[in-house]
Design a protein around this motif. Structure first.
Motif, mmCIF file in Angstrom:
data_model
loop_
_atom_site.group_PDB
_atom_site.id
_atom_site.type_symbol
_atom_site.label_atom_id
_atom_site.label_comp_id
_atom_site.label_asym_id
_atom_site.label_seq_id
_atom_site.Cartn_x
_atom_site.Cartn_y
_atom_site.Cartn_z
ATOM 1 N N GLY A 73 0.790 -1.219 -0.003
ATOM 2 C CA GLY A 73 0.034 -0.064 -0.103
ATOM 3 C C GLY A 73 0.914 1.065 -0.005
ATOM 4 N N ARG A 74 0.318 2.282 -0.671
ATOM 5 C CA ARG A 74 1.113 3.525 -0.809
ATOM 6 C C ARG A 74 0.025 4.601 -0.098
ATOM 7 N N PRO A 75 0.706 5.422 0.783
ATOM 8 C CA PRO A 75 2.303 5.379 1.286
ATOM 9 C C PRO A 75 2.459 4.410 2.316
ATOM 10 N N SER A 76 3.721 3.894 2.092
ATOM 11 C CA SER A 76 4.089 2.851 3.231
ATOM 12 C C SER A 76 3.899 3.762 4.819
ATOM 13 N N ILE A 77 3.764 2.842 5.731
ATOM 14 C CA ILE A 77 3.420 3.502 7.192
ATOM 15 C C ILE A 77 4.642 3.112 7.665
ATOM 16 N N GLU A 78 5.335 4.113 8.643
ATOM 17 C CA GLU A 78 6.151 3.806 9.793
ATOM 18 C C GLU A 78 5.663 4.276 10.929
ATOM 19 N N VAL A 79 6.175 3.780 11.981
ATOM 20 C CA VAL A 79 5.730 3.952 13.304
ATOM 21 C C VAL A 79 6.837 4.508 14.275
ATOM 22 N N TRP A 80 6.409 5.648 14.800
ATOM 23 C CA TRP A 80 7.478 6.370 16.032
ATOM 24 C C TRP A 80 6.524 6.426 17.205
ATOM 25 N N ASN A 81 6.981 5.596 17.927
ATOM 26 C CA ASN A 81 6.064 5.520 19.140
ATOM 27 C C ASN A 81 6.960 6.161 20.288
ATOM 28 N N ASP A 82 6.375 6.161 21.491
ATOM 29 C CA ASP A 82 7.122 6.813 22.564
ATOM 30 C C ASP A 82 8.520 6.164 22.934
#
Length: 544
Positions: free
Chosen positions: A515-524
């Motif tokens: 899927g676009r956009p790809s998803i990145e995770v920045w958590n605490d």
């Protein structure tokens, strides 16, 4: 000659005619009369003819004889006679039953002799005093109480073999053996002479070896007085201090380690159970133990059950999809659990607490610890290990900043990071930005294939009271889709909180589909690790 002689029971001489006709044969050996014809002639239903004849007479072979007594084999029906080839070189039923009787008597004499040996080696002895719970370590005290607790598992102060108990002693057989060995090595229990001979390993000469099967033996409590009184005295001493508020000081210190041992056993039992339900057999080893011990430092038993449920399901699918051997698929579950636990911790998943499976009842030991001693409303959600949720030394005081300051912090973090250009901040917190708070161009430099770039949008969520849900991620994708000139390649969701497991699963499926956009995770946890390398930002925003 028909090859047999018909013998009619004297009490059934009135049926001699039908018996003779039933067994009559032609010169070629075939039977002269069909059963249907006999039924019509003698007035019986066809299905009853063979039964009537078999009760009134039998045919004894003159050729096929017992290899032991020499008597001809007896046949009660034509069907038996036509399959008589199976009796060649065999003994008759009388001889077989006689041999079985002789063997049974031999076993009985052997068992009596072995029982005498066991009584000589393991007499019931008396010691100076019966153990008291307050004098024992926590694991010893609870294991001994679990062994003696259930009256249905005791007979005159002697335990039933663990392998035959209705309720489990501990969650796993491995833990059963460990605790039984601990109790016996500590001199708290002894093998009772009523233990079955099958509980022991015997030498070829009929003498006892030094080995035995711990879960098959019967045990009694050491001490003085009758065996029943010893059990009563110990359980009374245990009852006085079993409640957490009454624990001896050393039990308080030993509790986290003991809880971890029980919790690991619970997780092993659940893993074996879940894989078995998917048709996969599994024997936990040291790697399984290590993975669960690490997981239980961060999560409760019920949360680890979530990782187990997920891994078992994926391992079964892996077996079908890749056509790998069942053993390989089962072993992959531990690797999956380890990877999921690490990813969940690093990304800050909100992990669900799974309930206990009714098909896996609570063991006696777990019941004593979780219910009787700790009085927990929900043992599956409990963990006594007071470790920080995040890695030590990296925790930040996120409550010291508001949403605007959080966006400014993310903006500065990206500006100061090599590989990002054209960093832009919307400047209006909570404005209708179509899912973009910060945008940038991420540069990729590869000495082989040259340079490339990605357009990155960063959506900031300073959420301390609730995690980011799957519906929030889906909404962010819809919003960012409004930017099509040019479109974004990557969506980063930066939060001072955590993501739910459903949100993480949604992101993984989205990225797996390309899927676009790809998803990145920045958590605490991720942000704290990044900011630990930039202490000036931590000081500027008073985060520590």
């Amino acid at each position: 000659m028909p090859g047999f002689e018909v013998e009619i029971d004297p009490e059934h001489q009135h049926l001699s005619e039908i018996c003779s006709a039933y067994w009559a044969t032609r010169e070629d050996g075939s039977f002269a009369h069909a059963v249907k014809d006999l039924a019509d002639t003698f007035g019986y239903p066809s299905y009853k003819v063979s039964k009537v004849v078999s009760e009134a007479c039998y045919a004894r072979s003159v050729e096929l004889c017992c290899s032991e007594c020499g008597e001809g084999f007896i046949f009660r029906s034509r069907a038996q006679w036509t399959s008589s080839a199976r009796y060649v070189d065999r003994r008759c039923q009388t001889c077989v039953e006689a041999e079985q009787q002789r063997q049974a008597e031999q076993r009985k004499r052997a068992d009596a002799a072995r029982a005498a040996v066991i009584r000589d080696h393991f007499p019931v002895v008396e010691d100076e005093s019966t153990p008291r719970a307050e004098d024992l370590d926590m694991q010893e005290a609870f294991a001994l109480a679990a062994l003696l607790e259930d009256a249905e598992e005791l007979s005159r102060g002697v335990t039933a073999p663990i392998a035959q108990r209705t309720d489990r002693f501990t969650p796993t057989t491995e833990y059963d053996v460990k605790l039984l060995s601990l109790l016996r090595d500590s001199g708290l229990v002894q093998l009772h002479p009523s233990s079955s001979p099958e509980s022991f390993v015997w030498n070829d000469d009929g003498s006892l070896s030094d080995s035995f099967y711990p879960t098959h033996g019967a045990y009694y409590l050491t001490g003085r007085g009758s065996l029943d009184d010893r059990v009563d005295d110990y359980l009374k001493s245990f009852g006085k201090i079993s409640s957490r508020s009454s624990w001896p000081d050393r039990w308080v210190e030993q509790f986290p380690s003991f809880w971890l041992d029980v919790a690991v056993a619970e997780c092993k039992a659940y893993l074996v159970n879940m894989l078995k339900r998917h048709g996969l057999e599994f024997a936990p080893g040291q790697k399984t133990d290590d993975v669960f011990r690490r997981a239980l430092k961060w999560y409760s038993i019920g949360q680890v059950f979530y990782f187990i449920w997920r891994a078992a399901k994926e391992s079964a699918a892996y077996r079908v999809r890749e056509k790998v051997p069942a053993k390989q698929a089962a072993n992959s579950a531990v690797t999956r659990i380890s990877a999921d636990v690490d990813r969940a911790y690093a990304q800050g998943w909100q992990v669900s607490v799974y309930r206990r499976d009714s098909r896996l009842p609570l063991s006696t030991l777990s019941h004593l610890l979780f219910v009787r001693s700790l009085d927990l409303d929900d043992p599956m959600a409990y963990s006594p290990i007071d470790l920080p949720v995040r890695r030590p030394g990296l925790e930040l005081a996120w409550s010291n900043v508001d949403s605007g300051a959080f966006e400014r912090l993310i903006f500065q973090l990206v500006v100061e990071t090599d590989g990002y250009e054209n960093v832009d901040w919307l400047m209006h917190t909570n404005a209708p930005d179509h899912g973009r708070d910060v945008s940038a161009t991420r540069l990729r430099r590869d000495p082989l294939s040259g340079h490339s770039s990605q357009r990155v949008a960063i959506q900031c969520k300073h959420w301390l009271s609730r995690p980011v849900r799957d519906v929030d991620v889906s909404s962010a994708i819809v919003s960012i889709g409004h930017w099509q000139d040019p479109p974004f390649d990557v969506l980063v969701i930066a939060t001072s909180g955590r993501f739910t497991t459903d949100a993480v699963a949604w992101i993984e499926r989205h990225n797996a589909r390309g899927g676009r956009p790809s998803i990145e995770v920045w958590n605490d946890a991720r942000l704290e690790a990044l900011l630990s390398e930039r202490p000036h930002l931590i000081r500027s925003y008073e985060l520590r």
